[in-house]
Design an enzyme around this catalytic site. Sequence first.
Site, PDB file in Angstrom:
ATOM      1  N   TYR A 123      20.573  -1.015 -10.196  1.00  0.00           N
ATOM      2  CA  TYR A 123      20.173  -0.066  -9.157  1.00  0.00           C
ATOM      3  C   TYR A 123      21.094  -0.181  -7.935  1.00  0.00           C
ATOM      4  CZ  TYR A 123      16.743   2.579  -6.347  1.00  0.00           C
ATOM      5  OH  TYR A 123      16.107   3.516  -5.570  1.00  0.00           O
ATOM      6  N   SER A 171      19.295   5.055  -1.346  1.00  0.00           N
ATOM      7  CA  SER A 171      18.222   4.068  -1.130  1.00  0.00           C
ATOM      8  C   SER A 171      18.742   3.064  -0.106  1.00  0.00           C
ATOM      9  CB  SER A 171      17.958   3.350  -2.455  1.00  0.00           C
ATOM     10  OG  SER A 171      17.273   2.133  -2.252  1.00  0.00           O
TER      11      SER A 171
HETATM   12  P1  NAD Z   1       9.709   9.074  -9.456  1.00  0.00           P
HETATM   13  O1  NAD Z   1       9.687   8.130 -10.587  1.00  0.00           O
HETATM   14  O2  NAD Z   1       8.438   9.516  -8.823  1.00  0.00           O
HETATM   15  O3  NAD Z   1      10.499  10.391  -9.853  1.00  0.00           O
HETATM   16  C1  NAD Z   1      11.740  10.332 -10.499  1.00  0.00           C
HETATM   17  C2  NAD Z   1      11.871  11.549 -11.362  1.00  0.00           C
HETATM   18  O4  NAD Z   1      13.163  11.509 -11.962  1.00  0.00           O
HETATM   19  C3  NAD Z   1      10.848  11.567 -12.509  1.00  0.00           C
HETATM   20  O5  NAD Z   1      10.197  12.822 -12.566  1.00  0.00           O
HETATM   21  C4  NAD Z   1      11.691  11.302 -13.740  1.00  0.00           C
HETATM   22  O6  NAD Z   1      11.195  11.957 -14.915  1.00  0.00           O
HETATM   23  C5  NAD Z   1      13.047  11.851 -13.308  1.00  0.00           C
HETATM   24  N1  NAD Z   1      14.112  11.236 -14.080  1.00  0.00           N
HETATM   25  C6  NAD Z   1      14.350   9.919 -14.244  1.00  0.00           C
HETATM   26  N2  NAD Z   1      15.386   9.736 -15.082  1.00  0.00           N
HETATM   27  C7  NAD Z   1      15.811  10.971 -15.435  1.00  0.00           C
HETATM   28  C8  NAD Z   1      16.834  11.436 -16.294  1.00  0.00           C
HETATM   29  N3  NAD Z   1      17.569  10.600 -17.016  1.00  0.00           N
HETATM   30  N4  NAD Z   1      17.017  12.769 -16.409  1.00  0.00           N
HETATM   31  C9  NAD Z   1      16.228  13.639 -15.739  1.00  0.00           C
HETATM   32  N5  NAD Z   1      15.220  13.251 -14.945  1.00  0.00           N
HETATM   33  C10 NAD Z   1      15.012  11.935 -14.795  1.00  0.00           C
HETATM   34  O7  NAD Z   1      10.686   8.390  -8.395  1.00  0.00           O
HETATM   35  P2  NAD Z   1      10.929   8.648  -6.852  1.00  0.00           P
HETATM   36  O8  NAD Z   1      10.402   7.463  -6.145  1.00  0.00           O
HETATM   37  O9  NAD Z   1      10.530   9.991  -6.445  1.00  0.00           O
HETATM   38  O10 NAD Z   1      12.515   8.498  -6.842  1.00  0.00           O
HETATM   39  C11 NAD Z   1      13.391   9.579  -6.608  1.00  0.00           C
HETATM   40  C12 NAD Z   1      14.714   9.023  -6.109  1.00  0.00           C
HETATM   41  O11 NAD Z   1      14.489   8.336  -4.883  1.00  0.00           O
HETATM   42  C13 NAD Z   1      15.358   8.017  -7.055  1.00  0.00           C
HETATM   43  O12 NAD Z   1      16.744   8.211  -7.097  1.00  0.00           O
HETATM   44  C14 NAD Z   1      15.044   6.689  -6.412  1.00  0.00           C
HETATM   45  O13 NAD Z   1      15.995   5.718  -6.717  1.00  0.00           O
HETATM   46  C15 NAD Z   1      15.089   7.070  -4.942  1.00  0.00           C
HETATM   47  N6  NAD Z   1      14.369   6.150  -4.088  1.00  0.00           N
HETATM   48  C16 NAD Z   1      13.037   5.941  -4.249  1.00  0.00           C
HETATM   49  C17 NAD Z   1      12.412   5.030  -3.419  1.00  0.00           C
HETATM   50  C18 NAD Z   1      10.950   4.731  -3.535  1.00  0.00           C
HETATM   51  O14 NAD Z   1      10.508   3.798  -2.872  1.00  0.00           O
HETATM   52  N7  NAD Z   1      10.173   5.472  -4.288  1.00  0.00           N
HETATM   53  C19 NAD Z   1      13.132   4.345  -2.441  1.00  0.00           C
HETATM   54  C20 NAD Z   1      14.492   4.595  -2.305  1.00  0.00           C
HETATM   55  C21 NAD Z   1      15.106   5.501  -3.137  1.00  0.00           C
END
Ligand code: NAD
Length: 254
Positions: free
Chosen positions: A149, A136
């Site tokens: 985070y 991120s």
């Molecule tokens: P999201 O919430 O849409 O998806 C995350 C998925 O991870 C979900 O399906 C959830 O069930 C699964 N998950 C969470 N904890 C878990 C666990 N303990 N065991 C197994 N599965 C688990 O989120 P996203 O936005 O797609 O995020 C994905 C990654 O991208 C994350 O690491 C997040 O930190 C990173 N990220 C997201 C953003 C954003 O703006 N959305 C920005 C930077 C980084």
Amino acid sequence: MTPRSDLDGRVALVTGAGSGIGAACAMALAEAGAKVHVLDRDRASAEAVADQVGGWAHPVDLVDLAESTVLDRLPAELDILVNNAGFQHVAALPEFEPERFTRMQQVMVTAPFLLIRRCLPYMYTRGWGRIVNVSSVHGLRASPFKAGYVAAKHALEGLSKVAALEGAEHGVTSNCVSPGYVRTPLVTGQVEAQALAHGLDAEQVLEQVLLARAAIKRLVEPEDVAALVRWLCGPRAGQLTGASLPVDGGWTAA
Ligand code: NAD
């Protein structure tokens, strides 16, 4: 242009692949020819995405990987590992519950470590491997109220670099992709909460709060991140390792 089938014969595992960026990565890798293991703690979404990509569902909570019986049931013979699962929690340090902080490190640092450790021997045998860690902008910069985070994503960036250094002589690359705000449930939830807290509408929250620091005032799409992940797993990315690639509309440039 990347040929459609440049990942033919490759086997990938994507964590958190039931939603958002992870689901987009699973689809992009499958579209490029890879067979994909879809890991998510949410069984229904893991199965739905696995069906969509013609892969295998693993309904597993990454916190449970500390138990070797859970880890041992996951595939070790992987060509591609995408450590994507993660979650956000916003609280000032004095109020940040230690249990929540620990859980964030378990999901976003310890689980990637355990999975990397598990799949490297096979990658080393094959002389080829791709590890992509979804970090991120908060793996590169800090923001207040995001101690768990920011700590986890900075640690993931460090872990990724160590894997890059150790993997180099075995044909294994390891990189981070570091998105800004992406249009996924993780962010839409924050937009609603911030709108309530600031008395703004959703559009105003995006421009004035979340994207205040970004040069491009638009959310990143999950497919933008997935396209980069796919490229990092492809044949032309063998010289790119130990890097962190921001997909953030200029957020870290400011
Ligand atoms: P999201 O919430 O849409 O998806 C995350 C998925 O991870 C979900 O399906 C959830 O069930 C699964 N998950 C969470 N904890 C878990 C666990 N303990 N065991 C197994 N599965 C688990 O989120 P996203 O936005 O797609 O995020 C994905 C990654 O991208 C994350 O690491 C997040 O930190 C990173 N990220 C997201 C953003 C954003 O703006 N959305 C920005 C930077 C980084």
